[in-house]
Design an enzyme around this catalytic site. Structure first.
Site, PDB file in Angstrom:
ATOM      1  N   SER A 124       0.825  -1.209   0.000  1.00 19.03           N
ATOM      2  CA  SER A 124       0.000   0.000   0.000  1.00 19.03           C
ATOM      3  C   SER A 124       0.862   1.264   0.000  1.00 19.03           C
ATOM      4  O   SER A 124       1.954   1.290   0.585  1.00 19.03           O
ATOM      5  CB  SER A 124      -0.863  -0.017   1.260  1.00 19.03           C
ATOM      6  N   TYR A 149      -2.039  -1.042  10.549  1.00 18.80           N
ATOM      7  CA  TYR A 149      -2.303  -1.655   9.240  1.00 18.80           C
ATOM      8  C   TYR A 149      -1.120  -1.388   8.296  1.00 18.80           C
ATOM      9  O   TYR A 149      -0.579  -2.297   7.666  1.00 18.80           O
ATOM     10  CB  TYR A 149      -3.607  -1.102   8.651  1.00 18.80           C
ATOM     11  N   LYS A 153       2.029  -3.830   6.460  1.00 12.86           N
ATOM     12  CA  LYS A 153       2.416  -3.859   5.039  1.00 12.86           C
ATOM     13  C   LYS A 153       3.934  -3.666   4.900  1.00 12.86           C
ATOM     14  O   LYS A 153       4.592  -4.365   4.129  1.00 12.86           O
ATOM     15  CB  LYS A 153       1.673  -2.769   4.260  1.00 12.86           C
TER      16      LYS A 153
HETATM   17  C1  WQD Z   1      -9.919   9.523   0.786  1.00 18.15           C
HETATM   18  C2  WQD Z   1     -10.179  10.992   1.053  1.00 18.15           C
HETATM   19  C3  WQD Z   1     -10.604  11.466   3.353  1.00 18.15           C
HETATM   20  C4  WQD Z   1     -14.407   9.276   3.624  1.00 18.15           C
HETATM   21  C5  WQD Z   1      -7.206   4.477   2.886  1.00 18.15           C
HETATM   22  C6  WQD Z   1      -6.033   3.766   3.533  1.00 18.15           C
HETATM   23  C7  WQD Z   1      -5.120   3.203   2.494  1.00 18.15           C
HETATM   24  C8  WQD Z   1      -5.897   2.287   1.574  1.00 18.15           C
HETATM   25  C9  WQD Z   1      -7.042   3.011   0.972  1.00 18.15           C
HETATM   26  C10 WQD Z   1      -6.366  -0.015   1.975  1.00 18.15           C
HETATM   27  C11 WQD Z   1      -9.494  11.514   2.324  1.00 18.15           C
HETATM   28  C12 WQD Z   1     -11.835  11.762   2.530  1.00 18.15           C
HETATM   29  C13 WQD Z   1     -13.235   9.828   3.170  1.00 18.15           C
HETATM   30  C14 WQD Z   1     -15.485  10.113   3.947  1.00 18.15           C
HETATM   31  C15 WQD Z   1     -14.143  12.024   3.334  1.00 18.15           C
HETATM   32  N1  WQD Z   1      -6.365   1.176   2.343  1.00 18.15           N
HETATM   33  N2  WQD Z   1     -13.100  11.182   3.043  1.00 18.15           N
HETATM   34  N3  WQD Z   1     -15.313  11.479   3.801  1.00 18.15           N
HETATM   35  O1  WQD Z   1      -7.618   7.382   3.731  1.00 18.15           O
HETATM   36  O2  WQD Z   1      -6.685   7.926   1.443  1.00 18.15           O
HETATM   37  O3  WQD Z   1      -6.716   5.608   2.190  1.00 18.15           O
HETATM   38  O4  WQD Z   1      -7.841   3.603   1.986  1.00 18.15           O
HETATM   39  O5  WQD Z   1      -6.852  -0.975   2.193  1.00 18.15           O
HETATM   40  O6  WQD Z   1      -4.110   2.531   3.110  1.00 18.15           O
HETATM   41  O7  WQD Z   1      -5.340   4.680   4.354  1.00 18.15           O
HETATM   42  O8  WQD Z   1      -8.850   6.683   1.601  1.00 18.15           O
HETATM   43  O9  WQD Z   1     -11.163   6.716   0.790  1.00 18.15           O
HETATM   44  O10 WQD Z   1     -10.738   6.722   3.283  1.00 18.15           O
HETATM   45  O11 WQD Z   1     -10.214   8.767   1.953  1.00 18.15           O
HETATM   46  O12 WQD Z   1     -14.052  13.252   3.236  1.00 18.15           O
HETATM   47  O13 WQD Z   1     -16.583   9.694   4.397  1.00 18.15           O
HETATM   48  O14 WQD Z   1     -11.583  11.161   1.287  1.00 18.15           O
HETATM   49  O15 WQD Z   1     -10.449  12.405   4.391  1.00 18.15           O
HETATM   50  O16 WQD Z   1      -9.101  12.834   2.061  1.00 18.15           O
HETATM   51  P1  WQD Z   1      -7.430   7.008   2.327  1.00 18.15           P
HETATM   52  P2  WQD Z   1     -10.309   7.144   1.922  1.00 18.15           P
END
Ligand code: WQD
Length: 340
Positions: A124, A149, A153
């Site tokens: 990741s 997590y 990785k």
């Molecule tokens: C993306 C953006 C949030 C939800 C995570 C893990 C990574 C990988 C993928 C794997 C951010 C914003 C999100 C919401 C929002 N994991 N957001 N409202 O955090 O980049 O990555 O998932 O299995 O390791 O860290 O992805 O989709 O959660 O967030 O505003 O309800 O959307 O703050 O800027 P992230 P995400």
């Protein structure tokens, strides 16, 4: 070649199974279905018109995994099996370390016993940690990770590097995913988040379907162009094709190689909301909420290395991602109940 996919019934595993079958590989899935459904295997077969061998085993169970290697002539392994919820990993870190490391150690030991010499690992972008400059390039030092997590990785990457250094025949390709979204265009397979989705795209899809009233945008005061978080979203089918390229690369290469799999382009939360609305002609109500703890303002990949060495490049657009995410959401089996 017959390829074993640990965790092959999961979100990225199932899409990779489809692309491997389409490319002429045979597919064996080992999954304990702790965060996936056996029904997905039938759907993979329906999309491709090909059969998949499936084993209901826990990859950390040595005896169970041995049976798979005894029954099937495995030529290479793609290792997806593992827990993946960032927030949960902070609450129950030992469960994450135990499960993710045990699965990997048992798998590597079994591969060694059976003389299987290619592993592709589902890593990741989170391994880059909060300190690196953007875009993230494979030559940067990884870590420290901000959650257990991510640490699993990074540790697994190291375990695989050490195993390959000790046993020169073992080739490994470590794939660092950015933000996988979307679904297969058939609408038959996609992401099935357990309970309330943690990730942006599934949350938006569930607002669109009426399950939630609005999206909470976590922060609009980041130092980004519109104040919301920026990420490198990649269509899951492009990501799946990256595994096929990695398998070809691993078969011709000795040692360990790391690749980013992203598009190289960053989109903000509001970009995603707008793109989803335009692609699907559905209004997504949202409200600005406080920042989510642990989130970084902005990151995206430099994915040039994957293109240069493996000839792989993401091809699907943000519109494709939003359209396919919604197409899946409309068709997908009912989500499991929210745990309390
Ligand atoms: C993306 C953006 C949030 C939800 C995570 C893990 C990574 C990988 C993928 C794997 C951010 C914003 C999100 C919401 C929002 N994991 N957001 N409202 O955090 O980049 O990555 O998932 O299995 O390791 O860290 O992805 O989709 O959660 O967030 O505003 O309800 O959307 O703050 O800027 P992230 P995400």
């Amino acid at each position: 070649m017959k390829v074993l996919l640990t965790g092959g019934a999961g979100y990225i595993g199932s899409h990779t199974a489809v692309e491997l079958l389409n490319a002429g590989y045979e597919v064996v899935i080992a999954d304990n279905f702790s965060n996936s459904s056996p029904e997905t295997v039938g759907r993979i077969e329906k999309i491709t018109g090909k059969n998949v061998s499936v084993y209901h085993v826990d990859v950390a169970d040595k005896k169970g995994l041995r049976t798979v290697f005894e029954k099937e002539r495995i030529g290479g392994v793609i290792h997806f099996a593992g827990y993946k919820a960032v927030g949960e990993s902070v609450k129950v870190p030992l469960r994450y370390y135990r499960n993710n490391l045990d699965c990997t150690l048992t798998l590597l030991e079994t591969m060694e016993q059976f003389g299987v010499n290619i592993i592709i690992f589902s890593s990741s972008a989170t391994v880059y940690g909060p300190l690196n400059a953007i875009p993230y390039v494979e030559t940067m030092a990884a870590g420290p990770c901000s959650n257990p997590y991510g640490s699993t990785k990074l540790m697994i990457e190291q375990i695989i590097k050490d195993a390959s250094a000790a046993r020169g025949e073992l080739s490994a390709v470590l794939l660092r995913y950015f933000n996988p979204v979307g679904a297969h265009s058939s609408g038959l397979i996609g992401e099935m988040p357990n309970g309330i989705p943690n990730n942006l795209m599934p949350y938006i899809s569930q607002v669109a379907v009426g399950k939630f009233e609005k999206l909470n945008v976590f922060g609009n005061d980041y130092p980004t162009r519109d104040g919301t978080g920026i990420r490198d979203y990649i269509h899951v089918v492009d990501l799946a094709k990256g595994h096929v390229a990695a398998l070809k690369y691993g078969a011709a290469y000795r040692g360990v190689e790391v690749f980013n799999l992203g598009t190289g382009v960053g989109y903000s939360v509001l970009d995603i909301v707008g793109a989803f609305e335009r692609a699907n002609k559905i209004k997504i109500p949202y409200a600005i909420a406080p920042r989510r703890e642990g989130d970084l303002p902005e990151y995206y990949s430099d994915s040039a290395k994957a293109c240069r060495l493996m000839g792989w490049k993401a091809e699907r657009t943000l519109e494709d991602m939003c359209r396919d995410a919604w197409n899946w959401q409309k068709n997908c089996p009912p989500a499991r109940p929210i745990e309390v």
